[in-house]
Design a protein around this motif. Sequence first.
Motif, PDB file in Angstrom:
ATOM      1  N   ILE A   9       0.875  -1.169   0.000  1.00 15.44           N
ATOM      2  CA  ILE A   9       0.000   0.000   0.000  1.00 15.44           C
ATOM      3  C   ILE A   9       0.908   1.215   0.000  1.00 15.44           C
ATOM      4  CG2 ILE A   9      -1.710   1.324   1.298  1.00 15.44           C
ATOM      5  CD1 ILE A   9      -2.848  -1.283   2.314  1.00 15.44           C
ATOM      6  N   LEU A  10       0.686   2.125  -0.935  1.00 14.55           N
ATOM      7  CA  LEU A  10       1.606   3.231  -1.146  1.00 14.55           C
ATOM      8  C   LEU A  10       0.938   4.570  -0.907  1.00 14.55           C
ATOM      9  CD1 LEU A  10       3.155   1.862  -4.462  1.00 14.55           C
ATOM     10  CD2 LEU A  10       3.967   1.484  -2.132  1.00 14.55           C
ATOM     11  N   GLU A  11       1.705   5.519  -0.386  1.00 18.75           N
ATOM     12  CA  GLU A  11       1.208   6.868  -0.160  1.00 18.75           C
ATOM     13  C   GLU A  11       1.907   7.848  -1.098  1.00 18.75           C
ATOM     14  OE1 GLU A  11       1.281   7.866   3.959  1.00 18.75           O
ATOM     15  OE2 GLU A  11       0.043   6.157   4.544  1.00 18.75           O
ATOM     16  N   PHE A  12       2.285   7.374  -2.269  1.00 22.30           N
ATOM     17  CA  PHE A  12       2.829   8.234  -3.309  1.00 22.30           C
ATOM     18  C   PHE A  12       2.317   7.719  -4.637  1.00 22.30           C
ATOM     19  CE2 PHE A  12       5.849   4.737  -3.004  1.00 22.30           C
ATOM     20  CZ  PHE A  12       6.130   4.427  -4.324  1.00 22.30           C
ATOM     21  N   SER A  13       2.485   8.526  -5.684  1.00 20.00           N
ATOM     22  CA  SER A  13       2.025   8.137  -7.006  1.00 20.00           C
ATOM     23  C   SER A  13       3.179   7.654  -7.865  1.00 20.00           C
ATOM     24  CB  SER A  13       1.334   9.308  -7.698  1.00 20.00           C
ATOM     25  OG  SER A  13       1.027   8.982  -9.044  1.00 20.00           O
ATOM     26  N   PHE A  14       2.916   6.626  -8.674  1.00 12.85           N
ATOM     27  CA  PHE A  14       3.914   6.158  -9.627  1.00 12.85           C
ATOM     28  C   PHE A  14       4.093   7.129 -10.799  1.00 12.85           C
ATOM     29  CE2 PHE A  14       3.150   1.874  -7.785  1.00 12.85           C
ATOM     30  CZ  PHE A  14       4.473   1.536  -7.535  1.00 12.85           C
ATOM     31  N   GLN A  15       3.247   8.153 -10.883  1.00 12.06           N
ATOM     32  CA  GLN A  15       3.399   9.129 -11.959  1.00 12.06           C
ATOM     33  C   GLN A  15       4.795   9.752 -11.949  1.00 12.06           C
ATOM     34  OE1 GLN A  15       0.808  10.453 -14.445  1.00 12.06           O
ATOM     35  NE2 GLN A  15       2.879  10.746 -15.235  1.00 12.06           N
ATOM     36  N   GLY A  16       5.294  10.088 -10.762  1.00  9.22           N
ATOM     37  CA  GLY A  16       6.616  10.674 -10.650  1.00  9.22           C
ATOM     38  C   GLY A  16       7.709   9.733 -11.118  1.00  9.22           C
ATOM     39  N   PHE A  17       7.547   8.460 -10.838  1.00  9.47           N
ATOM     40  CA  PHE A  17       8.516   7.440 -11.262  1.00  9.47           C
ATOM     41  C   PHE A  17       8.539   7.326 -12.785  1.00  9.47           C
ATOM     42  CE2 PHE A  17       9.525   2.616 -11.157  1.00  9.47           C
ATOM     43  CZ  PHE A  17      10.878   2.856 -11.306  1.00  9.47           C
ATOM     44  N   VAL A  18       7.366   7.277 -13.391  1.00 15.89           N
ATOM     45  CA  VAL A  18       7.273   7.183 -14.851  1.00 15.89           C
ATOM     46  C   VAL A  18       7.866   8.430 -15.509  1.00 15.89           C
ATOM     47  CG1 VAL A  18       5.681   7.069 -16.811  1.00 15.89           C
ATOM     48  CG2 VAL A  18       5.308   5.594 -14.813  1.00 15.89           C
ATOM     49  N   ASP A  19       7.550   9.605 -14.965  1.00 15.78           N
ATOM     50  CA  ASP A  19       8.103  10.845 -15.509  1.00 15.78           C
ATOM     51  C   ASP A  19       9.620  10.859 -15.399  1.00 15.78           C
ATOM     52  OD1 ASP A  19       5.532  11.710 -16.044  1.00 15.78           O
ATOM     53  OD2 ASP A  19       5.404  13.017 -14.282  1.00 15.78           O
ATOM     54  N   PHE A  20      10.144  10.373 -14.292  1.00 15.27           N
ATOM     55  CA  PHE A  20      11.593  10.321 -14.070  1.00 15.27           C
ATOM     56  C   PHE A  20      12.260   9.431 -15.114  1.00 15.27           C
ATOM     57  CE2 PHE A  20      15.251   8.165 -12.102  1.00 15.27           C
ATOM     58  CZ  PHE A  20      16.013   9.240 -11.660  1.00 15.27           C
ATOM     59  N   ALA A  21      11.701   8.243 -15.346  1.00 13.20           N
ATOM     60  CA  ALA A  21      12.280   7.324 -16.332  1.00 13.20           C
ATOM     61  C   ALA A  21      12.249   7.925 -17.726  1.00 13.20           C
ATOM     62  CB  ALA A  21      11.536   5.991 -16.311  1.00 13.20           C
ATOM     63  N   ARG A  22      11.163   8.619 -18.037  1.00  8.31           N
ATOM     64  CA  ARG A  22      11.078   9.262 -19.351  1.00  8.31           C
ATOM     65  C   ARG A  22      12.132  10.348 -19.503  1.00  8.31           C
ATOM     66  NH1 ARG A  22       4.455   9.535 -19.206  1.00  8.31           N
ATOM     67  NH2 ARG A  22       4.068   7.463 -20.101  1.00  8.31           N
ATOM     68  N   SER A  23      12.403  11.080 -18.429  1.00 15.60           N
ATOM     69  CA  SER A  23      13.389  12.156 -18.494  1.00 15.60           C
ATOM     70  C   SER A  23      14.809  11.607 -18.614  1.00 15.60           C
ATOM     71  CB  SER A  23      13.275  13.063 -17.260  1.00 15.60           C
ATOM     72  OG  SER A  23      13.734  12.415 -16.091  1.00 15.60           O
ATOM     73  N   LYS A  24      15.084  10.485 -17.972  1.00 14.30           N
ATOM     74  CA  LYS A  24      16.421   9.885 -18.014  1.00 14.30           C
ATOM     75  C   LYS A  24      16.640   9.072 -19.285  1.00 14.30           C
ATOM     76  CE  LYS A  24      17.925  11.394 -14.034  1.00 14.30           C
ATOM     77  NZ  LYS A  24      19.018  12.400 -13.989  1.00 14.30           N
ATOM     78  N   GLY A  25      15.577   8.491 -19.828  1.00 14.61           N
ATOM     79  CA  GLY A  25      15.710   7.655 -21.011  1.00 14.61           C
ATOM     80  C   GLY A  25      16.401   6.335 -20.743  1.00 14.61           C
ATOM     81  N   THR A  26      16.331   5.867 -19.496  1.00 11.38           N
ATOM     82  CA  THR A  26      16.933   4.585 -19.123  1.00 11.38           C
ATOM     83  C   THR A  26      15.940   3.765 -18.300  1.00 11.38           C
ATOM     84  OG1 THR A  26      17.834   5.284 -16.961  1.00 11.38           O
ATOM     85  CG2 THR A  26      19.193   5.716 -18.925  1.00 11.38           C
TER      86      THR A  26
END
Length: 250
Positions: A118-135
Amino acid sequence: MKNIVIAAGYATRLGELTRNFPKPLLKVGDNTILGRMLDDIDRIDGIDEHVIITNHRFAGIFNDWAEGMKNVIQKKITIVDDGTESNDTRLGAVCDLLFAMDKLNIHDDLLVVAADNILEFSFQGFVDFARSKGTSCIVYHEQPSIDKLRRTGVVLLDGNNKVLDMEEKPQAPKSRWAVPPFYIYLEKDLDLVRHSVENGCGKDAPGNLAHYMVNHTTMHAWPMAGTGKNLRFDIGSLDTYKEACKKYGN
């Protein structure tokens, strides 16, 4: 991007509660453990399907649940049965991921998550981070307990959050950065993923694949929406399930 949920375990530590029922579908408050996670992931732009990989014993229960979620979850839900029927014959998390990829002929970017959190954060930030890094990417958080660090993956990072090294269950942790079971593997790295086990990657824990990938491609690590905060509730035992019910609803 496909969201692949690893949910083929038998949750033996929860005893009778999960003898004939999957842990991810246990109720916590007015939702299930898995339902809470999908509520967030379903809103992420670019996610077009949720793939739930489970075992044969629980596949029918997951199929019934998925049918009832059609008016709740907007993206397609696909249940994959790995064919196993006991904890002794389980494939292991890495092999379950490979099974689902092969079964559905998946060639997309992947968000891979364990189903018992159960998480109290969104995976949106994780997906955005991966897109910005390209890895391909992993998640990390600060873990002050040496004992807990010895039971998880631990990473070393540079100033740009590039992963320099990862160890599984180190006796002498080189940092306080622990790795929870959430990963993004980009399409360009899927050939490495597909051949990981035959090239020596461990089969059981999902962290084995992350460790393997760190040694074979460039990976970055995203801080779990505020390093040092208690943003993840890992339901690994009957006691932690009871704690979750108390915290999030009866």
